[in-house]
Design a protein around this motif. Structure first.
Motif, PDB file in Angstrom:
ATOM      1  N   LEU A 163       0.845  -1.193   0.000  1.00 35.69           N
ATOM      2  CA  LEU A 163       0.000   0.000   0.000  1.00 35.69           C
ATOM      3  C   LEU A 163       0.882   1.246   0.000  1.00 35.69           C
ATOM      4  O   LEU A 163       1.638   1.495   0.938  1.00 35.69           O
ATOM      5  CB  LEU A 163      -0.911  -0.012   1.234  1.00 35.69           C
ATOM      6  CG  LEU A 163      -1.797   1.209   1.454  1.00 35.69           C
ATOM      7  CD1 LEU A 163      -2.745   1.430   0.279  1.00 35.69           C
ATOM      8  CD2 LEU A 163      -2.586   1.064   2.760  1.00 35.69           C
ATOM      9  N   GLU A 171      -3.079   1.577  -4.098  1.00 35.77           N
ATOM     10  CA  GLU A 171      -3.384   2.769  -3.319  1.00 35.77           C
ATOM     11  C   GLU A 171      -4.662   2.505  -2.537  1.00 35.77           C
ATOM     12  O   GLU A 171      -5.373   1.518  -2.783  1.00 35.77           O
ATOM     13  CB  GLU A 171      -3.515   3.980  -4.228  1.00 35.77           C
ATOM     14  CG  GLU A 171      -2.223   4.315  -4.960  1.00 35.77           C
ATOM     15  CD  GLU A 171      -2.324   5.579  -5.793  1.00 35.77           C
ATOM     16  OE1 GLU A 171      -3.190   6.434  -5.487  1.00 35.77           O
ATOM     17  OE2 GLU A 171      -1.546   5.725  -6.759  1.00 35.77           O
ATOM     18  N   ILE A 184      -1.138  -6.757   4.094  1.00 36.24           N
ATOM     19  CA  ILE A 184      -0.778  -5.465   3.503  1.00 36.24           C
ATOM     20  C   ILE A 184       0.562  -5.021   4.078  1.00 36.24           C
ATOM     21  O   ILE A 184       0.732  -4.912   5.300  1.00 36.24           O
ATOM     22  CB  ILE A 184      -1.830  -4.379   3.797  1.00 36.24           C
ATOM     23  CG1 ILE A 184      -3.165  -4.734   3.139  1.00 36.24           C
ATOM     24  CG2 ILE A 184      -1.354  -3.020   3.308  1.00 36.24           C
ATOM     25  CD1 ILE A 184      -4.281  -3.741   3.438  1.00 36.24           C
ATOM     26  N   ARG A 216       2.253  -1.943   4.403  1.00 35.48           N
ATOM     27  CA  ARG A 216       1.793  -0.568   4.235  1.00 35.48           C
ATOM     28  C   ARG A 216       2.974   0.400   4.359  1.00 35.48           C
ATOM     29  O   ARG A 216       3.819   0.275   5.250  1.00 35.48           O
ATOM     30  CB  ARG A 216       0.711  -0.244   5.266  1.00 35.48           C
ATOM     31  CG  ARG A 216       1.067  -0.546   6.713  1.00 35.48           C
ATOM     32  CD  ARG A 216       1.234   0.704   7.517  1.00 35.48           C
ATOM     33  NE  ARG A 216       1.509   0.425   8.923  1.00 35.48           N
ATOM     34  CZ  ARG A 216       1.521   1.354   9.858  1.00 35.48           C
ATOM     35  NH1 ARG A 216       1.258   2.587   9.549  1.00 35.48           N
ATOM     36  NH2 ARG A 216       1.819   1.054  11.108  1.00 35.48           N
TER      37      ARG A 216
END
Length: 503
Positions: A228, A253, A279, A281
């Motif tokens: 992400l 995104e 994820i 991130r």
């Protein structure tokens, strides 16, 4: 010959490659001899080859300047930093020890808070922490790991002691440049890699992928993992795209994700929605989930925290891990190691004064011209006062800041950071200050440390600021095998070396 090591002046600081003019350290001797044999034209050719490789490979970073984003080619020096393997093995053990204690601390802070109850860690420090997330209280991530990826900055003082300067536990960056630095060096100096035992660094993406797989809440052989990113205007976007490509995972995104009524996270694709298991991130906590943190955030995805808290999503690093990514909390890490592991710290902290304590604050305010003052939660070298290089008006500004919010500031002595030979534009070599950022991956059953790490170098003479956003550059970092009985031997003066012909 372009480089005369007899003229290399490195006596004022600990130099990573040389013990004195013409006296290479054993691990760096082969490199020094090789560079010693290059002519001015050959050295210029190698430097140009490195610059072209960086452009062709698209290695860049983004600088925010006057409200604009400026992409720049990665600043790179072709003379590597060299570390003997025997020294690195001790450093690696110290980093693993530190990562274990930090993860135990974060787990404790969000659950039983035993370290606070036992008065090892001050309760008031926790209450005023800007990175403590009440929403995470009671959470126990898989394997009890919160900081899956850590980048700890190491510096060496004049006496040769290696210190941990700080720990980066939120969204540590720079690892892509570590690997790309090595690829550039292999293009420019392939013969050195044939004749020197240099330990590899290119397994990091595979190690990172395996760690992310181990975080999956579902028992799948190939869970769906995404990276992400805040988007193309982020300063580390090159690294986001590079890591996703290297691991073979999707780069997404916030708008590409959604959390459904079953509290599972999904990714929008042209074939329909697909469940996301993990994820990685690269956005800060406060922008991660507008349902829980900043309502105006468009970088994250509504419901991610709910999905994570219910155990249906893995997040690296875990929200709330930044409670230990605090330059004031940093001062307590040796006590954490003793408290949780029953061990003394292998790698020492830099001595620190915490302005929250009246005695320490008085000392700092009386010595602003001698110390380095740091805010608790800034990064990238911003918001600091380097006392010996500061103007009186800067010191008065920091005096007011400290007195207004002492919890937010700590200070350290101005270290005489180690140096390494760095190639200048005129093909001469001068010492420049540097640090080292190794990366540590924690997965519960094992811990991985990169071989060496990202060496950042202050390209300006006398500067201690190594961040690329403020004029710093980078070097490849070589961890090399060297005979345990090898001792430093002086290089022959150039006149004698030339008379004997090439070595």
């Amino acid at each position: 010959m372009a480089i005369d090591w007899q003229q290399y002046r490195c006596e004022d600081f600990y130099d990573e490659l040389f013990g004195g003019p013409g006296l290479p350290r054993p691990a760096a001797r082969r490199l020094a001899e090789y560079l010693d044999d290059l002519s001015n034209a050959e050295l210029a050719e190698r430097r140009l080859a490195a610059e072209l490789a960086i452009k062709v490979m698209g290695i860049s970073f983004t600088v925010y300047s006057e409200g604009k984003n400026v992409d720049r080619a990665w600043p790179f020096d072709v003379i590597p930093r060299v570390i003997p393997r025997s020294e690195w093995e001790k450093t690696e053990a110290g980093l693993k020890q530190r990562a274990a204690a930090l993860n135990l601390f974060i787990q404790d802070i969000y659950n039983d808070q035993k370290i606070v109850k036992d008065k090892i860690f001050p309760a008031e420090l926790l209450h005023e922490s800007v990175n403590f997330r009440p929403q995470c209280v009671g959470m126990k991530p898989k394997h009890d790991i919160w900081a899956h990826i850590c980048g700890s900055d190491l510096v060496r003082d004049k006496d040769g002691t290696l210190y941990v300067l700080e720990d980066n536990l939120r969204v540590p960056s720079g690892v892509s440049y570590m690997v790309e630095n090595r690829l550039v060096m292999k293009r420019v100096f392939p013969e050195l890699f044939e004749n020197t035992t240099i330990l590899p660094v290119d397994d990091y993406p595979a190690q990172l992928y395996d760690m992310l797989v181990a975080m999956s809440p579902r028992p799948l052989d190939q869970p769906n993992i995404v990276l992400l990113t805040p988007g193309i205007y982020n300063s580390a976007y090159f690294e986001h795209a590079w890591l996703a490509q290297q691991m073979g995972i999707e780069l997404v995104e916030g708008s590409d994700l959604f959390v459904a009524d079953d509290d599972c996270t999904y990714m929008r694709t042209i074939y329909g929605s697909k469940r996301v298991d993990v994820i990685y991130r690269r956005i800060d906590d406060l922008f991660l989930d507008p349902e829980v943190f900043r309502e105006d955030s468009v970088l994250g995805c509504k419901g991610l925290m709910r999905s994570w808290l219910k155990g249906r999503l893995g997040l690296a690093n875990a929200p709330g891990a930044g409670v230990a990514d605090d330059k004031v909390v940093y001062a307590f890490v040796p006590k954490m190691i003793k408290y949780y592991l029953g061990e003394d710290a292998i790698l020492p902290n830099v001595p620190s004064w915490l302005c929250m304590y009246p005695k320490d604050r008085s000392h700092v305010l009386a010595n602003l011209d001698k110390v380095v003052v740091k805010p608790a939660n800034e990064s990238g070298g911003y918001g600091m006062l380097i006392g010996p290089r500061s103007a009186p008006e800067e010191r008065e500004k920091f005096r007011a800041l400290i007195e207004a919010n002492p919890r937010n500031y700590m200070a350290q002595p101005t270290l005489s950071l180690s140096t390494a030979p760095t190639l200048m534009n005129d093909e001469t070599v001068e010492p420049r200050h540097l640090d080292l950022r190794p990366f540590i991956l924690s997965r519960g059953d094992s811990t991985y440390v990169t071989t060496g790490g990202l060496t950042r170098v202050a390209m300006t003479r006398g500067s201690l600021v190594v961040n690329s956003s403020q004029g710093g550059g980078a070097k490849d970092t070589w961890v090399v095998d060297v005979d345990a009985e090898a001792v430093a031997q002086p290089l022959l003066p150039q006149s004698q070396s030339q008379s004997q012909g090439p070595r």
